[in-house]
Scaffold this active site. Structure first.
Site, short mmCIF file in Angstrom:
data_model
loop_
_atom_site.label_atom_id
_atom_site.label_comp_id
_atom_site.label_asym_id
_atom_site.label_seq_id
_atom_site.Cartn_x
_atom_site.Cartn_y
_atom_site.Cartn_z
N HIS A 180 0.83 -1.19 0.00
CA HIS A 180 0.00 0.00 0.00
C HIS A 180 0.87 1.25 0.00
O HIS A 180 2.07 1.18 0.31
CB HIS A 180 -0.90 0.02 1.24
CG HIS A 180 -0.14 -0.20 2.51
ND1 HIS A 180 0.04 -1.45 3.06
CD2 HIS A 180 0.56 0.65 3.30
CE1 HIS A 180 0.78 -1.35 4.15
NE2 HIS A 180 1.11 -0.08 4.31
N CYS A 223 -15.65 -16.66 40.99
CA CYS A 223 -14.89 -17.82 40.55
C CYS A 223 -14.68 -18.75 41.73
O CYS A 223 -15.11 -18.46 42.85
CB CYS A 223 -13.55 -17.41 39.94
SG CYS A 223 -12.39 -16.67 41.11
#
Length: 644
Positions: free
Chosen positions: A67, A173
């Site tokens: 590019h 958890c």
């Protein structure tokens, strides 16, 4: 501006020819020149090469995107070339080539369209369809189809975000340390980014924090429950409740928040039942059963851990008075040390299995399962089947009570009040304890005895292998099921008087965060600025035995970091077992090493050796970041998003 406005059928070449990078760039530039997108072919090619010489535009997955911003571009455009056989583009062999031409003063609209292309190319299916396209028009159709799908998806997300103004939730958890708070932070940050008010209650090891009020729950449009164990959901009855795991909340917080308002309305069955696919609300039975078993086990582990840690540390402190300090016949005997040993070994450890089994049953059958599970766990402990027997007792009690609920639901309404205080505990306890005593204790206790004897008398080669396997399993999924199973095995051996495996396990758990901290220090040019800052925190987390400190690195580069975790931890665990290191407490970290390890300096050496092995693996396999911009910014999906 859309990609389809920049890429046309006349700038597509499906049979691209060339023997290397030079011919590829020239051939693609010629397409743009012939389409009158570029006014000077040679000078435009020169600008592309000037960019290419900075760093190769081969971006992986068989894709190259040369590019340039150039004054010789009349209008922004893209040329696409394909080679089924593949063409060497520098050091990479590529099949898909996109040459992007932007004017010297390209507008933001052009840049957005070009950046969008990088996102499309992340899709494996999209890349495969490009390879299979038969005509130039097929390529354009694929681009159009992809853009329409993205527009529809964005519209759906916008509608969801518009409808949802406030979300509350709970995270929890197993250990109540890392994942609880990481998932809460991820959800709250995602809410901020999406413009949605998000408040998350954390149920961690230190208790409930940021507690939700009744008013906040009532005002919320939806609820996100990201838990790895059972939590009470009664207060959320009548709300849209999305149930998932802490891991998904950490990895996909935006997706969960967007899907929350579409979740089923919770009807009030008592406890959380984790959803397997929060985005779609669908579940497969096999997956649901598997996660259900894991969730029940983790609920038991969560409530058991404080008893294990408190008991183990007190036993370790008693040994500071001497190895025989709890034995009245020993010269080292000390009355206070004997008391501490009794509290840890006879009180805390005796409660460990009953508490575990009770809360496994609670997770399955709610409150009525607690007593049968705990009593069944005590029978397993007294009968010699220990922790494994407790696992069985918890599940047996839970499902027995679930069955009793169905049976006794047929009783007259006037007798329903007897269920929780009489029928469930009595019948549930009777059935569970008979099953454990007469069918489980004898074979499981025999297995435990054989395993204990083998571990106590194994040779050095077996010690190395066992140490490597245990430590490697602990870190393989960073707080997941294998981590918890390995830890449970260490506890089982600890209660049987075999302390070597626990030392190897704790050694392995401390290594990965420390190793990644070392890697960010020694191999600085291979990590972003954000990763180097995270590395500083990883040192502390590793020292405190919080293996989850490695998650940000594993998430960014799993193919290199996870195998390195396993090898580094395995080396440390193998050395720990080979050197005969023992740990009398079921926890790791710098606070435990001085009081619970028989050879503390040797243990630290094992950690450092394993950490250095992992550090070298990561450092030698990662690619260097060569541009200053990449070093100072977090890694992006693709280079295209930042090239202009």
């Amino acid at each position: 501006m859309e990609i389809s406005e920049l890429l046309t059928a006349e700038t597509v070449q499906l049979n691209l020819k060339g023997t290397g990078k030079k011919e590829i760039i020239t051939n693609l530039a010629t397409l743009l020149y012939d389409a009158q997108k570029v006014n000077d072919l040679d000078k435009f090619v020169g600008d592309v090469w000037a960019r290419e010489n900075e760093i190769s535009t081969a971006v992986g997955n068989g894709i190259a995107i040369p590019h340039a911003k150039s004054a010789y571009v009349d209008s922004a455009a893209i040329a696409f070339g394909r080679s089924i056989e593949g063409i060497e583009f520098g050091e990479d062999k590529c099949h898909l080539f996109f040459l992007i031409a932007a004017g010297a003063n390209a507008s933001n609209e052009h840049l957005k369209a070009l950046s969008k292309l990088s996102g499309f190319l992340m899709d494996e299916v999209f890349r495969a369809r490009l390879l299979l396209a038969e005509t130039n028009e097929d390529v354009i159709d694929l681009i159009n189809e992809k853009e329409r799908a993205e527009i529809a998806e964005n519209a759906q997300e916008s509608a969801s975000e518009e409808a949802v103004k406030s979300i509350v939730g709970v995270t929890a958890c197993t250990a109540g340390i890392a994942h609880t708070y990481m998932s809460a932070k991820a959800l709250e940050d995602a809410g901020t980014e999406l413009g949605i008010s998000v408040k998350i209650e954390t149920e961690g090891s230190s208790g409930t924090e940021n507690e939700l009020t009744a008013e906040e729950i009532k005002a919320a449009d939806a609820v996100v429950i990201a838990v790895d164990r059972t939590v009470d959901l009664e207060r959320f009855s009548g709300k849209h409740v999305l149930q998932t795991s802490t891991k998904q909340a950490i990895n996909e917080p935006k997706k969960l928040i967007s899907a929350a308002s579409q979740a089923p309305i919770y009807q009030g069955t008592g406890v959380a039942n984790n959803a397997e696919d929060a985005s779609s609300g669908s579940k497969t039975s096999a997956k649901s059963i598997g996660f259900g078993i894991y969730k029940h086990l983790m609920n038991g582990v969560s409530f058991m851990l404080p008893f294990v840690v408190a008991g183990g540390i007190l036993i370790a402190i008693s040994f500071m008075f001497g190895t025989g300090s709890a034995d009245p016949k020993s010269a080292d005997y000390n009355a206070f040390a004997a008391f501490l040993n009794m509290v840890g070994g006879q009180a805390a450890f005796a409660l460990m299995v009953p508490i575990f089994a009770g809360y496994v049953a609670y997770s399955i059958a709610d409150r009525p399962g607690l007593a049968p599970g705990a009593i069944g766990g005590m029978i397993a402990y007294l009968g010699g089947s220990g922790f494994l027997g407790g696992v069985i007792a918890g599940f047996v009690a839970g499902y027995v009570v679930v069955g009793l609920k169905k049976i006794f639901s047929k009783l007259p309404q006037s007798l329903q009040g007897l269920n929780p205080v009489l029928l469930y505990p009595v019948f549930g306890t009777f059935i569970t304890t008979v099953f454990i005593q007469y069918l489980i204790n004898s074979p499981v206790s025999g297995f435990n005895d054989q395993l204990t004897a083998w571990l106590s008398n194994m040779n050095s080669a077996n010690s190395l292998l066992i140490g490597f396997i245990l430590a490697a399993l602990l870190v393989s999924d960073m707080g997941g099921p294998l981590n918890k199973i390995t830890y449970a095995f260490g506890i089982q051996m600890l209660t049987a008087g075999v302390n070597g495996p626990m030392a190897a396990i704790m050694c392995g758990g401390m290594i990965p965060p420390i190793a990644l901290g070392l890697a960010t220090t020694i191999f600085r040019n291979k990590f972003t600025k954000q990763e180097r800052e995270t590395g500083k925190v990883a040192y502390v987390l590793g020292a405190c035995f919080i293996t989850e400190g490695v998650i940000p690195f594993a998430g960014a580069d799993p193919l290199r970091v996870i195998p390195a975790n396993i090898i580094g931890a395995g080396v440390g665990g193998a050395l720990s077992m080979a050197f005969g290191i023992t740990l009398s407490a079921p926890h790791g970290g710098i606070f435990v090493i001085p009081i619970a390890i028989n050879h503390p300096l040797l243990f630290v050496a094992c950690i450092l050796i394993g950490a250095m092995v992992e550090c070298l693996i990561v450092g030698l396999t990662k690619k260097a970041i060569t541009t200053e911009e990449a070093v100072n910014q977090p890694a992006k999906k693709s280079e295209v998003a930042s090239i202009f």
